[in-house]
Scaffold this motif. Structure first.
Motif, PDB file in Angstrom:
ATOM      1  N   VAL A 150       0.830  -1.205   0.000  1.00  0.00           N
ATOM      2  CA  VAL A 150       0.000   0.000   0.000  1.00  0.00           C
ATOM      3  C   VAL A 150       0.868   1.260   0.000  1.00  0.00           C
ATOM      4  O   VAL A 150       0.459   2.305  -0.511  1.00  0.00           O
ATOM      5  CB  VAL A 150      -0.965  -0.007   1.213  1.00  0.00           C
ATOM      6  CG1 VAL A 150      -0.215   0.188   2.532  1.00  0.00           C
ATOM      7  CG2 VAL A 150      -2.039   1.061   1.059  1.00  0.00           C
ATOM      8  N   PHE A 151       2.097   1.161   0.526  1.00  0.00           N
ATOM      9  CA  PHE A 151       3.001   2.316   0.512  1.00  0.00           C
ATOM     10  C   PHE A 151       3.475   2.603  -0.913  1.00  0.00           C
ATOM     11  O   PHE A 151       3.619   3.767  -1.298  1.00  0.00           O
ATOM     12  CB  PHE A 151       4.181   2.082   1.451  1.00  0.00           C
ATOM     13  CG  PHE A 151       3.862   2.378   2.889  1.00  0.00           C
ATOM     14  CD1 PHE A 151       4.189   3.596   3.460  1.00  0.00           C
ATOM     15  CD2 PHE A 151       3.212   1.442   3.667  1.00  0.00           C
ATOM     16  CE1 PHE A 151       3.871   3.877   4.772  1.00  0.00           C
ATOM     17  CE2 PHE A 151       2.890   1.709   4.994  1.00  0.00           C
ATOM     18  CZ  PHE A 151       3.221   2.936   5.552  1.00  0.00           C
ATOM     19  N   ALA A 152       3.717   1.557  -1.691  1.00  0.00           N
ATOM     20  CA  ALA A 152       4.098   1.762  -3.088  1.00  0.00           C
ATOM     21  C   ALA A 152       2.936   2.366  -3.866  1.00  0.00           C
ATOM     22  O   ALA A 152       3.128   3.259  -4.708  1.00  0.00           O
ATOM     23  CB  ALA A 152       4.535   0.438  -3.713  1.00  0.00           C
ATOM     24  N   VAL A 153       1.711   1.910  -3.582  1.00  0.00           N
ATOM     25  CA  VAL A 153       0.528   2.469  -4.236  1.00  0.00           C
ATOM     26  C   VAL A 153       0.357   3.936  -3.869  1.00  0.00           C
ATOM     27  O   VAL A 153       0.029   4.787  -4.707  1.00  0.00           O
ATOM     28  CB  VAL A 153      -0.729   1.657  -3.847  1.00  0.00           C
ATOM     29  CG1 VAL A 153      -1.983   2.311  -4.413  1.00  0.00           C
ATOM     30  CG2 VAL A 153      -0.610   0.216  -4.345  1.00  0.00           C
ATOM     31  N   ALA A 154       0.613   4.257  -2.602  1.00  0.00           N
ATOM     32  CA  ALA A 154       0.441   5.638  -2.133  1.00  0.00           C
ATOM     33  C   ALA A 154       1.365   6.603  -2.856  1.00  0.00           C
ATOM     34  O   ALA A 154       1.032   7.787  -3.033  1.00  0.00           O
ATOM     35  CB  ALA A 154       0.676   5.712  -0.631  1.00  0.00           C
ATOM     36  N   LEU A 155       2.517   6.122  -3.288  1.00  0.00           N
ATOM     37  CA  LEU A 155       3.448   6.993  -4.015  1.00  0.00           C
ATOM     38  C   LEU A 155       2.817   7.591  -5.263  1.00  0.00           C
ATOM     39  O   LEU A 155       3.116   8.723  -5.649  1.00  0.00           O
ATOM     40  CB  LEU A 155       4.709   6.219  -4.407  1.00  0.00           C
ATOM     41  CG  LEU A 155       5.828   6.129  -3.368  1.00  0.00           C
ATOM     42  CD1 LEU A 155       6.960   5.271  -3.893  1.00  0.00           C
ATOM     43  CD2 LEU A 155       6.350   7.511  -3.014  1.00  0.00           C
ATOM     44  N   PHE A 156       1.932   6.824  -5.916  1.00  0.00           N
ATOM     45  CA  PHE A 156       1.290   7.309  -7.141  1.00  0.00           C
ATOM     46  C   PHE A 156       0.152   8.280  -6.833  1.00  0.00           C
ATOM     47  O   PHE A 156      -0.252   9.045  -7.704  1.00  0.00           O
ATOM     48  CB  PHE A 156       0.775   6.128  -7.958  1.00  0.00           C
ATOM     49  CG  PHE A 156       1.870   5.292  -8.550  1.00  0.00           C
ATOM     50  CD1 PHE A 156       2.421   5.609  -9.786  1.00  0.00           C
ATOM     51  CD2 PHE A 156       2.375   4.195  -7.869  1.00  0.00           C
ATOM     52  CE1 PHE A 156       3.446   4.840 -10.331  1.00  0.00           C
ATOM     53  CE2 PHE A 156       3.393   3.419  -8.406  1.00  0.00           C
ATOM     54  CZ  PHE A 156       3.932   3.749  -9.641  1.00  0.00           C
ATOM     55  N   ALA A 157      -0.364   8.234  -5.616  1.00  0.00           N
ATOM     56  CA  ALA A 157      -1.438   9.153  -5.237  1.00  0.00           C
ATOM     57  C   ALA A 157      -0.892  10.428  -4.583  1.00  0.00           C
ATOM     58  O   ALA A 157      -1.574  11.457  -4.565  1.00  0.00           O
ATOM     59  CB  ALA A 157      -2.408   8.459  -4.279  1.00  0.00           C
ATOM     60  N   ALA A 241       8.098   8.353   2.990  1.00  0.00           N
ATOM     61  CA  ALA A 241       8.526   9.300   4.025  1.00  0.00           C
ATOM     62  C   ALA A 241       9.290  10.469   3.413  1.00  0.00           C
ATOM     63  O   ALA A 241       9.161  11.612   3.863  1.00  0.00           O
ATOM     64  CB  ALA A 241       9.390   8.590   5.062  1.00  0.00           C
ATOM     65  N   ALA A 242      10.073  10.192   2.367  1.00  0.00           N
ATOM     66  CA  ALA A 242      10.830  11.260   1.698  1.00  0.00           C
ATOM     67  C   ALA A 242       9.886  12.263   1.038  1.00  0.00           C
ATOM     68  O   ALA A 242      10.087  13.476   1.130  1.00  0.00           O
ATOM     69  CB  ALA A 242      11.777  10.660   0.663  1.00  0.00           C
ATOM     70  N   VAL A 243       8.850  11.759   0.371  1.00  0.00           N
ATOM     71  CA  VAL A 243       7.891  12.639  -0.302  1.00  0.00           C
ATOM     72  C   VAL A 243       7.107  13.468   0.707  1.00  0.00           C
ATOM     73  O   VAL A 243       6.875  14.665   0.528  1.00  0.00           O
ATOM     74  CB  VAL A 243       6.941  11.818  -1.192  1.00  0.00           C
ATOM     75  CG1 VAL A 243       5.803  12.688  -1.713  1.00  0.00           C
ATOM     76  CG2 VAL A 243       7.705  11.196  -2.360  1.00  0.00           C
ATOM     77  N   ALA A 244       6.672  12.823   1.804  1.00  0.00           N
ATOM     78  CA  ALA A 244       5.768  13.477   2.747  1.00  0.00           C
ATOM     79  C   ALA A 244       6.475  14.381   3.748  1.00  0.00           C
ATOM     80  O   ALA A 244       5.927  15.415   4.151  1.00  0.00           O
ATOM     81  CB  ALA A 244       4.959  12.426   3.494  1.00  0.00           C
ATOM     82  N   ALA A 259       2.230   5.993   9.002  1.00  0.00           N
ATOM     83  CA  ALA A 259       1.032   5.721   8.203  1.00  0.00           C
ATOM     84  C   ALA A 259       0.368   6.985   7.684  1.00  0.00           C
ATOM     85  O   ALA A 259      -0.448   6.911   6.747  1.00  0.00           O
ATOM     86  CB  ALA A 259       0.021   4.934   9.036  1.00  0.00           C
ATOM     87  N   GLY A 260       0.716   8.141   8.244  1.00  0.00           N
ATOM     88  CA  GLY A 260       0.055   9.388   7.888  1.00  0.00           C
ATOM     89  C   GLY A 260      -0.018   9.673   6.397  1.00  0.00           C
ATOM     90  O   GLY A 260      -1.093  10.002   5.874  1.00  0.00           O
ATOM     91  N   PRO A 261       1.091   9.571   5.654  1.00  0.00           N
ATOM     92  CA  PRO A 261       1.029   9.857   4.213  1.00  0.00           C
ATOM     93  C   PRO A 261       0.100   8.929   3.446  1.00  0.00           C
ATOM     94  O   PRO A 261      -0.547   9.350   2.483  1.00  0.00           O
ATOM     95  CB  PRO A 261       2.491   9.673   3.761  1.00  0.00           C
ATOM     96  CG  PRO A 261       3.302   9.888   4.985  1.00  0.00           C
ATOM     97  CD  PRO A 261       2.474   9.344   6.109  1.00  0.00           C
ATOM     98  N   VAL A 262       0.016   7.661   3.868  1.00  0.00           N
ATOM     99  CA  VAL A 262      -0.892   6.719   3.197  1.00  0.00           C
ATOM    100  C   VAL A 262      -2.336   7.137   3.434  1.00  0.00           C
ATOM    101  O   VAL A 262      -3.173   7.109   2.516  1.00  0.00           O
ATOM    102  CB  VAL A 262      -0.651   5.283   3.702  1.00  0.00           C
ATOM    103  CG1 VAL A 262      -1.666   4.316   3.091  1.00  0.00           C
ATOM    104  CG2 VAL A 262       0.765   4.833   3.359  1.00  0.00           C
ATOM    105  N   ALA A 263      -2.648   7.559   4.669  1.00  0.00           N
ATOM    106  CA  ALA A 263      -4.002   8.015   4.973  1.00  0.00           C
ATOM    107  C   ALA A 263      -4.342   9.262   4.171  1.00  0.00           C
ATOM    108  O   ALA A 263      -5.460   9.406   3.670  1.00  0.00           O
ATOM    109  CB  ALA A 263      -4.133   8.285   6.467  1.00  0.00           C
TER     110      ALA A 263
END
Length: 408
Positions: A150-157, A241-244, A259-263
């Motif tokens: 889900v962290f890899a998926v979050a990178l695209f969002a 974490a780097a992006v957020a 988990a914050g950036p994924v949320a």
């Protein structure tokens, strides 16, 4: 899918090494504070752990015996006892940290304080280790750990600047936080990827599954699929974490920050999957470390061991397993912060790494055990280079921890 199911031992072993509570913390902190500047550490870790896991799996398949089972015989009882004591202590501390990670994941999902969940997590781990067959255990928790994708998926969002991420991977920088801190984080992240219990668990798992020389290809597929998957999951943690959080340099200290950036990117569903992922990877790592602690002791003393035999037939093995879990609970009940415990565990892990990996390299070159299946020239070259890196990390760990105040 068939290949993935066949490689679940490698996936579970890698989850325990690359994305357990230690790496959830270390990788996310590295990304938040230094961007992608530590990505090379994961690459080195993947190459090294693949080399040594392949040796450990080959030893198990050809000799029919796990690595620690041969360490005492090959190096003698005194040297092996030093290895045992150091590895067992680090593994039990790691087990405590993983139980704390399970409790923190349950706290994140329920809002109930993590100390309430510690004994619940310990009982659940013990029941799974006592009752669930090894193959079923590795498949359930190996595959469940993949929810961390889900962290890899979050990178695209997320508003991800892919060019900047790539640039950060190719340029090492202290990000204004000082080179001693940079190298302390590098050593901690490196130690989290090559934790001593990984190879003990992997080779013992091969014996549990009754590998033979005919299963060498299967063993290698576990290595070449499982451990790179673990490395990719850890890299996703760093990148998110780097992006957020970078270049703000935020220091992450809790799982809800991880988990914050994924949320933010995926909403409540994303957060729910992240919580499930935290639970799965820490629970799987708790299983791995609990078994590894018992494997090491039982193999050193020559006791009957393994989940393939009944608890009655391997009573001493299961007793050590239970004691290890109870010690983990007692550590957490002192109210020590599980994240802080993880940081200390990573430093200790780095210190004892040579005691774990040198014997594997020695046994993998012994024709008395492996015949013509001993290491080739290139495998030995890779093994020696990696062992030198391990020695450097071991020597540097404590001085860097003191100089930087544990990286702060």
């Amino acid at each position: 899918m068939r290949k993935l199911l066949a490689a679940t031992l490698g996936v579970l072993s890698a989850i325990g090494g690359f994305v357990d509570i230690g790496d959830l913390v270390a990788a996310s902190q590295a990304g938040a504070r230094f961007g992608m500047a530590h990505a090379w550490v994961l690459l080195v870790g993947v190459l090294g752990i693949c080399a040594y896991a392949e040796m450990a799996g080959r030893i198990a398949a050809v000799s029919g015996r796990a690595v620690f089972d041969l360490v005492r015989e090959r190096l003698g009882p005194r040297v092996a006892l030093l290895n045992l004591v150091a590895s067992w202590l680090v593994t039990v501390i790691t087990l405590a940290a993983e139980l704390g990670g399970v409790a923190l994941a349950l706290q994140l999902g329920s809002g109930v304080h993590y100390l309430f969940w510690v004994p619940v997590a310990a009982v659940a781990v013990w029941l799974v280790l006592w009752r669930l067959r090894f193959e079923l255990m590795e498949r359930i928790f190996g595959l469940a750990g993949l929810s961390l994708l889900v962290f890899a998926v979050a990178l695209f969002a997320l508003p991800t600047d892919w060019a900047q991420l790539g640039h950060g991977m190719l340029h090492i920088s202290s990000a204004g936080q000082g080179w001693p801190v940079y190298w302390f984080v590098a050593v901690a992240l490196f130690a989290s990827t090559v934790s001593p219990y990984e190879v003990f668990f992997f080779s013992s798992g091969g014996v549990e599954e009754r590998w033979s020389p005919a299963d060498l290809a299967h063993a290698r597929s576990n290595v070449l699929i499982g451990f790179p998957v673990g490395g990719f999951l850890a890299l996703s943690l760093i990148a998110v974490a780097a992006v957020a959080y970078h270049p703000g340099g935020t220091s992450l200290t809790t799982l809800d920050q991880v988990a914050g950036p994924v949320a933010s990117a995926l909403g409540g569903v994303g957060l729910a999957v992240a919580v499930l992922a935290f639970f799965a990877v820490t629970f799987g790592a708790a299983l791995e470390t609990g078994l590894s602690a018992a494997y090491a002791v039982a193999q050193y003393f020559g006791w009957q061991w393994g989940k393939r035999v009944t608890p009655r037939e391997a009573a001493r093995f299961h007793t050590v397993l239970l004691i290890s879990v109870l010690l983990g609970v007692l550590m957490l009940m002192t109210t020590i912060d599980p994240v802080q415990l993880t940081e200390y565990m990573l430093v200790l892990s780095a210190v004892v790494l040579p005691l774990t990996y040198l014997p594997i390299l020695v046994v993998a070159n012994d024709r008395n055990y492996l015949g013509d299946r001993v290491n080739g020239r290139w495998m030995n070259l890779l093994g020696v280079v990696f062992l030198l890196l391990i020695a450097v990390a071991s020597v540097a760990a404590i001085p860097l921890a003191i100089i930087t105040g544990m990286g702060r």
